[in-house]
Design a protein around this motif. Structure first.
Motif, mmCIF file in Angstrom:
data_model
loop_
_atom_site.group_PDB
_atom_site.id
_atom_site.type_symbol
_atom_site.label_atom_id
_atom_site.label_comp_id
_atom_site.label_asym_id
_atom_site.label_seq_id
_atom_site.Cartn_x
_atom_site.Cartn_y
_atom_site.Cartn_z
ATOM 1 N N THR A 39 1.024 -1.131 0.209
ATOM 2 C CA THR A 39 -0.179 -0.192 -0.152
ATOM 3 C C THR A 39 0.783 1.181 0.168
ATOM 4 O O THR A 39 2.066 1.230 0.724
ATOM 5 C CB THR A 39 -0.821 0.082 1.191
ATOM 6 O OG1 THR A 39 -0.171 0.272 2.546
ATOM 7 C CG2 THR A 39 -1.690 -0.995 1.343
ATOM 8 N N ARG C 343 -3.626 -8.108 -5.792
ATOM 9 C CA ARG C 343 -3.809 -6.654 -5.766
ATOM 10 C C ARG C 343 -4.802 -6.255 -6.356
ATOM 11 O O ARG C 343 -5.073 -6.403 -7.474
ATOM 12 C CB ARG C 343 -2.356 -6.053 -5.911
ATOM 13 C CG ARG C 343 -1.675 -6.420 -4.781
ATOM 14 C CD ARG C 343 -0.216 -5.394 -4.739
ATOM 15 N NE ARG C 343 -0.560 -4.110 -4.478
ATOM 16 C CZ ARG C 343 0.150 -3.133 -4.634
ATOM 17 N NH1 ARG C 343 1.576 -3.205 -4.899
ATOM 18 N NH2 ARG C 343 -0.128 -1.630 -4.602
ATOM 19 N N LYS C 347 -6.615 0.097 -6.042
ATOM 20 C CA LYS C 347 -6.001 0.834 -4.801
ATOM 21 C C LYS C 347 -4.441 1.231 -5.109
ATOM 22 O O LYS C 347 -4.041 1.688 -4.112
ATOM 23 C CB LYS C 347 -6.057 -0.157 -3.820
ATOM 24 C CG LYS C 347 -7.435 -0.310 -3.196
ATOM 25 C CD LYS C 347 -7.515 -1.126 -1.867
ATOM 26 C CE LYS C 347 -9.124 -1.034 -1.312
ATOM 27 N NZ LYS C 347 -9.367 -2.527 -0.504
ATOM 28 N N SER C 348 -4.072 0.932 -6.507
ATOM 29 C CA SER C 348 -2.522 1.170 -6.360
ATOM 30 C C SER C 348 -2.675 2.716 -7.223
ATOM 31 O O SER C 348 -3.050 2.905 -8.404
ATOM 32 C CB SER C 348 -1.861 0.397 -7.334
ATOM 33 O OG SER C 348 -0.732 0.915 -7.916
#
Lengths: 103, 650, 487
Positions: A39, C343, C347-348
């Motif tokens: 993140t 992933r 969200k990246s």
């Protein structure tokens, strides 16, 4: 106090070393910022840890906080507490992450 | 030694042959780096600003009590030669036909708050007294950084001039309350030819100067207390005055920078069009503003109140500082609970940084954070109560001399008590939700600062005036000053609680004429009102509105009550009774060991503190006071010759 | 009479005055920058747009970091040299420190300048076009039939200054103007001054006349025996205190056209334009579009990037849309290949930026020198019917953006968004500290020679204190650099 000529003579080498370490960690910070961690928050955390480490070096060695008088530490301790209040309470009262679940 | 030292009049520097050059008039009285001159400069400017802020308040009170009616005397002022034009540019041009309208009222309100707090009480109460008294009390020759001290005053002076000048620029002064809440304050009257020539911009810049001045001042005060105490003046022998000022200086040092941030960010918002405090999609006058948005009005409130709550203690602690000198000197009793008061002041200072958001209960904080702020707010009342109790118990068993300063000091105690106790309900969220922004809040904090702090400041002026001038202020005029002031203060502020609980909002320029209170109810207040209104030949508008007239009458009594004080200050400089000795009140602290007035360099001998600061009525000696600097009554203690840590001997 | 403990330390505290002072000052500075960093966190957490990462010039920032670190080393070396009484070294190190400060500020100036010249335009659907304005952005307002000038009777926020606002923007020669009473006037310095003085005089006379009238009425009433009403009139006359404003209407003898930047005026509509001094023109809005040399398209705030306004004909058009899609798919695929399901691409932040913020480095998609082959083929298949002109430098498409498509635009200044606002405030304030620190150190180096000869220990104290401040400036930058440039 480490203000005698011999002590100062010794610490000159130290200052150069610290300068080198600071530059090394600046390169590390830049490099790490291009590595995509799971993140972005982690990126920020790592970056801030490195920055805090660098800042600590400057404060402790260059600003002689490693051997300062107790009075200075007292002043700085209070400043740190109030500064933390400035950081944490602002954001806590906006986003209210603390929840009271009851006894 | 002091008792024998002759009273010097205008003998500055006479004892100091090695002073290389004697400064001229300008160096001595204008750009002086002597702490006493700077203290008097601060105090005089503070008093002038207090008077000016008070005048603004009178205009407001007129508008509240008699909305829509022309202010008496305004036309007269405007028609005066010279002064008239200035007055017209400042106030008159905003008052069509002499009537205070909403625009002018907003300016008066914002500037009354700013001037009273930042240009009146802090300069007089903190900077004035601390500069004059503190170095004397700790037994040193000057502040640690005399030249910075001078800079501090002149930066303050610039900020005061800019603040006043903001009335004269095209837009007039700020109109958004002393809190300058964004987004209102970020967007009001941006439509000007030149944004730099805007009263609001000037206000913000003036605040930056003001903050820099208090920063320099507080660094100076703390350093002086830490490093320049006389021999024997250990921390716990320091008068409470110095302790309280020491804590105040820390509050100024650490709480002011976030306000500086707030002022800078608001400046960037207004001048460069940023949106720090402006949320996305802000609409004004039915139009989307040309801004990016994404900012937060809440951020402004946090930054502002992070200062403004400690600021409350910046206003109160100097009052306690003064009273802890005035009360023991006039009761001839030691200060009760010196140590606990010192620790209470330190705790107060610490906690005051952690309670600010109780001013922001209405911003929609989560329950957890509100609870936190509620708890710390209630906690902080504990040290305040300790301080007040210490002073009250100090009266016990004393043989009280009712000099003017003692009258003001004894009035302070109940008045401050009322102010403090009415604050407690506001600490609780449920009650605050109802009372927020009503006159109740105004009543509460005015009881704290007006009959509270300002009375203490008057006491301080009466107490140290002999030291500064060599003459004692008139007792008769002093009493003539005190009684109308006490009456006026209570007439102005007590009804505010009633109005506030009735729901009166604090920013109505017409005093709530649009707000039709319950009518047809008859009680004590309506009777009082009808009598009062009848006295002025007017009809009673309705229930609580009538109190407005009562309060305004109180304000004018208060105004009249200040006339004896002003006369007293100026008449006593030349015509007051000369002091018989250097220690006219028979005090114990070191400032009374100097010649009167103290020369440049202060002491004629090297002072050594040999005991605590409040040795009144000590057993075993003939006199009822035992000064800090005397080893036995009438004989100054001498420094051991071996000491190398001596205060520079001259 | 000297203040004690300016040179030697007080025994019980172990500190000399200036050291206590500087640490207190630094504590205050910590709170100042603490407040600013706290604002940074507050704004970043609450941001409703994509917080820029790696958007500033990292290289310049990196160089500046090195410069500051170097100066921090030299200033402590200068202090140590002075303590050891090696005067030559002391002077050398101090000089290097001041030089470093100068380099830092020059770099900063370059950085700022680039920002001021770069623009971002937010279209009504949330798409951002970034780029330069080769001709600036000016609106054209013509057929002016009437100019009304406000002459404020009192000193007000807005006072007519047409010579500063209206006249300089007129295209071609300034014609004479006709007043309502038929007389003619030229809007030059003397003409306008005369007009303004005459107007103000008239306004004052009017006030006086009204006053006099009321006074006479009052006196008449008193004579007639109605004393109360008469006195009221007299009071009223006494209180008439505000000179009224006057609006003067001027008609140009020939039609006038003005060209003006929107930032220089207060507001405009299709048929009127108001300057900041309140001068209002009545006429017609002739041209209101922005010529933008596009170097980037940011579609991250658009729900469906393929339907962004940027691709409509007249703006970037179909070919660039194809290039955009190719680039986006390339990055999305690469991300999926690398991370699979582990992933979430949404969200990246890095991926979002790479995929949805297209950087444009060529005039047409065909010439797009992109490392990814896929985008090349997509561009090649597109018909070359783009409405975009070729830019002056040949490596950016130039488009005409209609004002009605623009929601908001700004150059990269505090106005653009809260990130740039806090960036400029933080670095600006830090820059001020650098300048202040450099001035103080320069003073110690050049103007403190007497103290160096007579009382080097005192100067060493001063250098130590100045150095402490300098280290603090460095310390702030250590946090600023990653927070603003990198993360």
């Amino acid at each position: 106090m480490a203000d005698s000529p011999e002590e100062i003579q010794k610490s000159i080498r130290k200052y150069l070393w610290i300068g080198g370490i600071l530059i090394f960690f600046t390169v590390v910070t830049v490099g790490l910022s291009y590595v995509e961690l799971p993140t972005h928050g982690l990126n920020i955390l790592v970056g801030m840890i490195v920055a805090t480490f660098k800042a600590a070096l400057v404060a402790l060695i260059f600003m002689h906080l490693n051997h300062e008088r107790i009075l200075i530490y007292k002043v700085l301790a209070f400043t740190t507490v109030f500064c933390l209040a400035l950081f944490l309470l602002f954001i806590f009262s906006a986003s209210d992450p603390l929840v009271f679940e009851g006894f | 030694m002091s008792a024998a030292a002759t009273t010097h009049d205008h003998s500055h520097g006479a004892d100091h042959a090695h002073d290389h050059h004697e400064p001229g008039f300008i160096g001595k009285y204008i750009f002086s780096s002597d702490h006493k001159v700077i203290g008097i400069q601060y105090a005089m400017s503070g008093l002038l600003f207090l008077l000016f802020g008070f005048f603004l308040m009178l205009l407001m009170r007129w508008s509240i009590a008699f909305p829509g009616q022309p202010v008496p005397g305004l036309a007269f002022m405007e028609n005066l030669p010279f002064v008239g034009d200035i007055f017209h540019q400042m106030i008159g041009r905003w008052a069509p036909n002499g009537v205070v309208n909403g625009e002018l009222y907003n300016m008066l309100g914002a500037m009354h708050g700013t001037i009273m707090v930042f240009l009146g009480i802090v300069p007089l109460g903190f900077a004035g007294f601390v500069n004059f008294v503190m170095p004397l009390q700790i037994g040193t020759i000057d502040m640690a950084f005399p030249r910075l001290n001078m800079w501090s005053f002149w930066l303050f002076f610039i900020s005061g001039v800019m603040m006043l000048a903001s009335f004269f620029v095209g837009t007039g002064s700020v109109q958004t309350g002393w809190t300058m809440y964004s987004p209102l304050a970020s967007t009001t009257t941006l439509a000007v030819t030149n944004i730099w020539m805007h009263g609001h911009t000037w206000w913000l810049l003036a605040m930056v100067f003001n903050i820099s001045a208090s920063l320099l001042g507080s660094v100076n005060v703390i350093t002086t207390v830490i490093n320049l105490r006389a021999r024997g003046m250990s921390w716990m022998r320091m008068p409470f005055f110095c302790w309280a000022m020491f804590v105040t200086a820390f509050l100024l040092l650490l709480a002011f920078p976030p306000l500086e941030v707030a002022a800078l960010l608001q400046l960037v918002d207004r001048v460069f069009g940023a949106s720090f405090f402006l949320p996305t999609g802000l609409i004004e006058g039915g139009q989307h503003l040309d801004i990016a948005g994404g900012g937060s009005p809440l951020l402004y409130q946090h930054l502002f109140w992070f200062l403004a709550h400690p600021e409350v203690y910046v206003l109160i602690l100097p009052a306690f500082a003064i009273l802890t000198e005035v009360i023991p000197a006039n009761t001839r009793r030691p200060l009760w609970g010196y140590k606990s008061m010192v620790y209470a002041a330190l705790t107060l200072g610490f906690l005051s940084f952690l309670v600010w958001a109780h001013h922001m209960y209405l911003t929609g904080m989560g329950t957890m954070m509100s609870t936190y702020f509620q708890i710390t707010t209630v906690l902080i009342s504990v040290p305040s109560v300790i301080l007040l109790t210490g002073l009250m118990i100090s009266l016990w068993g004393g043989s009280i001399r009712f000099t003017p300063q003692m009258l003001f000091a004894s009035a302070f105690l109940p008045m401050f008590g009322i102010g403090g106790l009415t604050g407690l309900p506001l600490a609780f969220i449920f009650i605050d939700l109802a009372l927020h922004d009503t006159y109740y809040v105004i009543g509460h904090f005015h009881y704290v600062v007006a009959p509270g702090t300002i009375f203490a400041l008057f006491a301080g002026v009466y107490h140290w005036f002999p030291k500064a001038t060599g003459r004692i202020m008139s007792d008769k005029l002093g009493k003539l000053h005190f009684w109308p002031s006490l009456l006026g203060m209570n007439l102005v502020f007590a009804p505010m609680f009633i109005q506030g609980m009735g729901g009166f909002h604090r920013r109505w320029y017409d005093g709530g004429a649009i707000f039709e209170q319950t009518s047809g109810v008859s009680n004590f207040w309506t009777e009082l009102n009808s009598n009062l209104f009848g006295f002025f030949g007017m009809e009673v508008p309705n229930n609580l509105l009538g109190l407005n007239v009562l309060m305004s009458v109180g304000a004018f009594i208060l105004a009249l009550g200040q006339v004896p004080f002003i006369l007293n200050v100026f008449l006593s400089i030349k015509g007051g009774k000369k002091v018989a000795s250097d220690n006219p009140w028979n005090c114990t602290t070191l400032e009374w060991a100097t010649p009167t007035p103290p020369p440049h360099g202060n002491f004629t001998f090297e002072p050594v503190a040999v005991r605590g600061p409040y040795e009144y009525s000590a057993p075993g000696i003939d006199q009822d006071f035992f000064p800090q600097w005397e080893s036995e009554p009438g004989k100054a203690a001498t420094a051991p010759a071996s000491s190398s840590a001596a205060v520079a001997h001259h | 009479m000297d203040i004690p403990y300016t040179v030697s330390a007080r025994p019980d505290t172990g500190l000399y005055n200036a050291k206590v002072g500087i640490w207190l000052f630094l504590a205050s500075e910590v709170m100042l920058f603490g407040g600013l960093f706290s604002s940074y966190i507050f704004l970043r957490v609450g941001a409703d747009y994509h917080w820029p990462v790696h958007e500033l010039n990292v290289f310049l920032g990196f160089v500046n970091t090195l410069v500051l670190i170097a100066s921090s080393v030299t200033v402590v070396m200068a202090w140590a040299s002075l303590k050891l009484r090696q005067i030559g070294k002391f002077k050398l190190y101090m000089a290097i420190t001041v030089l470093c400060a100068a380099i830092f500020m020059v770099n900063k100036a370059f950085e700022y300048k680039a920002k001021f010249e770069h623009y971002a335009v937010k279209l009504t659907d949330g798409t951002f076009l970034t780029g330069h304005l080769p001709q600036g952005y000016e609106i054209k307002f013509g057929d002016v039939s009437e100019v009304s000038v406000l002459i404020a009777g009192e000193n007000k926020a807005v006072d007519g200054e047409p010579l500063k606002h209206f006249v300089p923007r007129v295209e071609g020669d300034l014609p004479a103007f006709k007043m309502t009473d038929g007389s003619s006037i030229t809007l030059d310095q003397s003409g306008f001054t005369t007009l303004k003085e005459a107007t103000l005089k008239a306004a004052r006379e009017k006030l006086e006349e009204d006053r006099k009238k009321r006074r006479e009425e009052g006196e008449a009433l008193i004579e007639a025996g109605n004393i109360a009403a008469g006195k009221a009139k007299l009071d009223e006359a006494e209180r008439m205190n505000i000179v009224p404003d006057t609006t003067i209407k001027l008609k140009p003898e020939q039609p006038v056209t003005v060209k003006v930047k929107p930032s220089q005026i207060f507001s405009y509509t299709a048929n009127s334009l108001t300057f900041k001094d309140g001068t209002t023109l009545t006429g017609k809005l002739l041209d209101d579009s922005m010529v933008l040399e596009v170097d980037g398209v940011d579609t991250r705030s658009v729900p469906d990037a393929e339907k962004s306004l940027a691709w409509k004909s007249g703006l970037l058009g179909e070919p660039w849309k194809k290039a955009f899609i190719a680039n986006r798919d390339h990055h999305l695929n690469a991300f999926e290949e690398k991370h699979g399901d582990r992933r979430d691409p949404k969200k990246s932040a890095t991926l979002q930026k790479e995929a949805f913020f297209l950087k444009i480095k060529s005039a047409t998609p065909d010439a797009r020198d992109d490392a990814h082959g896929s985008s090349k083929s997509a561009a090649a298949s597109a018909p070359a019917d783009s409405h975009a002109d070729t830019g002056h430098h040949g490596h950016h498409p130039v488009v005409h953006v209609d004002r009605k498509d623009i929601a908001f635009y700004s150059n990269y200044t505090p106005k653009l968004n809260t990130y740039y606002a806090i960036y400029f405030t933080l670095t600006g304030l830090h820059g001020l500290h650098v300048v202040a620190g450099a001035i103080v150190l320069f003073y110690f180096l050049v103007f403190d020679g007497r103290r160096l000869r007579e009382n080097p220990e005192h100067l060493a104290n001063r250098v130590e204190v100045g150095g402490l401040f300098w280290h603090f400036v460095d310390l702030v930058w250590i946090f600023l650099f990653p927070l603003l440039y990198l993360l």
